[in-house]
Design an enzyme around this catalytic site. Structure first.
Site, PDB file in Angstrom:
ATOM      1  N   ASN A   7       0.875  -1.171   0.000  1.00 33.12           N
ATOM      2  CA  ASN A   7       0.000   0.000   0.000  1.00 33.12           C
ATOM      3  C   ASN A   7       0.914   1.222   0.000  1.00 33.12           C
ATOM      4  O   ASN A   7       1.536   1.551   1.002  1.00 33.12           O
ATOM      5  CB  ASN A   7      -0.914  -0.007   1.223  1.00 33.12           C
ATOM      6  N   GLU A  34      -3.850   1.828  -2.982  1.00 32.99           N
ATOM      7  CA  GLU A  34      -4.050   3.225  -2.610  1.00 32.99           C
ATOM      8  C   GLU A  34      -3.147   4.136  -3.437  1.00 32.99           C
ATOM      9  O   GLU A  34      -2.441   5.007  -2.927  1.00 32.99           O
ATOM     10  CB  GLU A  34      -3.840   3.435  -1.107  1.00 32.99           C
ATOM     11  N   TYR A 107      -7.468  -3.828  -2.865  1.00 28.21           N
ATOM     12  CA  TYR A 107      -7.450  -2.852  -1.785  1.00 28.21           C
ATOM     13  C   TYR A 107      -8.858  -2.856  -1.188  1.00 28.21           C
ATOM     14  O   TYR A 107      -9.752  -2.156  -1.657  1.00 28.21           O
ATOM     15  CB  TYR A 107      -7.057  -1.471  -2.316  1.00 28.21           C
ATOM     16  N   ASP A 146      -4.061  -5.110   0.484  1.00 26.51           N
ATOM     17  CA  ASP A 146      -4.437  -4.557   1.781  1.00 26.51           C
ATOM     18  C   ASP A 146      -5.847  -5.045   2.083  1.00 26.51           C
ATOM     19  O   ASP A 146      -6.819  -4.562   1.512  1.00 26.51           O
ATOM     20  CB  ASP A 146      -4.376  -3.028   1.714  1.00 26.51           C
ATOM     21  N   ASN A 148      -7.427  -4.844   4.957  1.00 24.73           N
ATOM     22  CA  ASN A 148      -8.103  -3.970   5.927  1.00 24.73           C
ATOM     23  C   ASN A 148      -8.855  -4.754   7.004  1.00 24.73           C
ATOM     24  O   ASN A 148      -9.878  -4.302   7.521  1.00 24.73           O
ATOM     25  CB  ASN A 148      -9.032  -2.979   5.211  1.00 24.73           C
ATOM     26  N   ASP A 243       2.891   4.436   5.200  1.00 24.07           N
ATOM     27  CA  ASP A 243       2.489   3.931   6.514  1.00 24.07           C
ATOM     28  C   ASP A 243       2.302   2.423   6.514  1.00 24.07           C
ATOM     29  O   ASP A 243       2.025   1.830   7.555  1.00 24.07           O
ATOM     30  CB  ASP A 243       1.227   4.635   7.019  1.00 24.07           C
ATOM     31  N   HIS A 244       2.452   1.794   5.353  1.00 17.29           N
ATOM     32  CA  HIS A 244       2.418   0.339   5.208  1.00 17.29           C
ATOM     33  C   HIS A 244       3.793  -0.154   4.765  1.00 17.29           C
ATOM     34  O   HIS A 244       4.501   0.527   4.017  1.00 17.29           O
ATOM     35  CB  HIS A 244       1.413  -0.096   4.133  1.00 17.29           C
TER      36      HIS A 244
END
Length: 253
Positions: A7, A34, A107, A146, A148, A243-244
């Site tokens: 991501n 993303e 995603y 991802d 989530n 951040d991933h």
């Protein structure tokens, strides 16, 4: 052969870091989530990066939102084709058909708010049915992206393990379990069954990443024959531009 999922959290903001990462890691396949850009907005730093075929499902649903990409090293597997599947929502899915497997980049919706949570559950159900149809046809499948969802208690730091939080709810976890019940292997967890600090995303809190207060939500799931060819897995903790963290599997064909 290595396959990555990452991501990128905005390909325009991360273009220099991505180019440097591609040059150093030299992935054979990488799913980017993303992307936050329409195809015509992808920076030349990436579109002109040599040695890769590039496929995009850009953020046409909403400007600067969602979007996935798939990069394939030109000599990796011969002829490949890529498509956006019919169940896709919000530019979240790409499917690459290669001679030895079908790679699905995803995603999954975050699911904040009741309306978007319903979108998330519907998307996961449609994705599962699509994978089931591929398996029924005898195809080998890789699902990478991802998700989530932190599937089990070990997949989220105790500081954030709050009952009812989005990403931890029973319905979401059951939806992921339904994918695994098709025969898919959560290979990173299977090879690290007791590792409690194996995280791939960290919230935007001060020192959250430094203290490893994270979640494991970026995953690669493999059908059984492919799972039997895995020679290694990794979480690239050295790459900190997003951040991933990138996640990879190594397959020995």
């Amino acid at each position: 052969m290595n396959i990555y999922t990452w991501n990128i959290n905005g390909i325009r903001a991360r273009q220099e870091a991505l180019a440097a990462w591609l040059d150093s890691r030299k992935p054979d396949f990488v799913v980017l989530e993303e992307v936050k850009a329409r195809e015509e907005e992808i920076p030349e730093t990436i579109t002109d990066f040599a040695g890769y075929r590039k496929f995009w499902n850009g953020s046409s649903f909403k400007k600067g939102y969602s979007g996935v990409g798939l990069l394939v090293r030109e000599e990796s597997l011969g002829d490949v084709s890529c498509e956006v599947p019919p169940f896709d929502v919000e530019n979240r899915t790409l499917v690459l058909h290669a001679p030895q497997f079908t790679l699905i980049g995803t995603y999954v919706p975050r699911g904040n708010g009741a309306e978007h949570y319903a979108v998330k559950l519907r998307y996961l159900a449609d994705l599962k049915e699509y994978i089931a149809s591929l398996i029924a046809e005898g195809q080998e499948v890789i699902l990478a992206g991802d998700m989530n969802v932190a599937l089990t208690e070990i997949d989220v730091h105790r500081s954030q393990n709050k009952p009812g939080a989005t990403g931890l709810r029973p319905e979401e976890r059951s939806a992921i379990e339904a994918h695994l019940e098709l025969g898919l292997h959560d290979i990173v967890r299977e090879l690290n069954p007791d590792k409690k600090d194996l995280f791939t995303w960290w919230p935007n809190w001060k020192f959250a990443r430094e203290r490893n207060l994270g979640w494991r939500i970026d995953c690669i799931y493999l059908s059984p024959a492919l799972a039997g060819k895995v020679s290694g897995v990794s979480v690239d903790l050295d790459e900190k531009s997003s951040d991933h963290a990138p996640v990879s599997v190594e397959l020995a064909f």
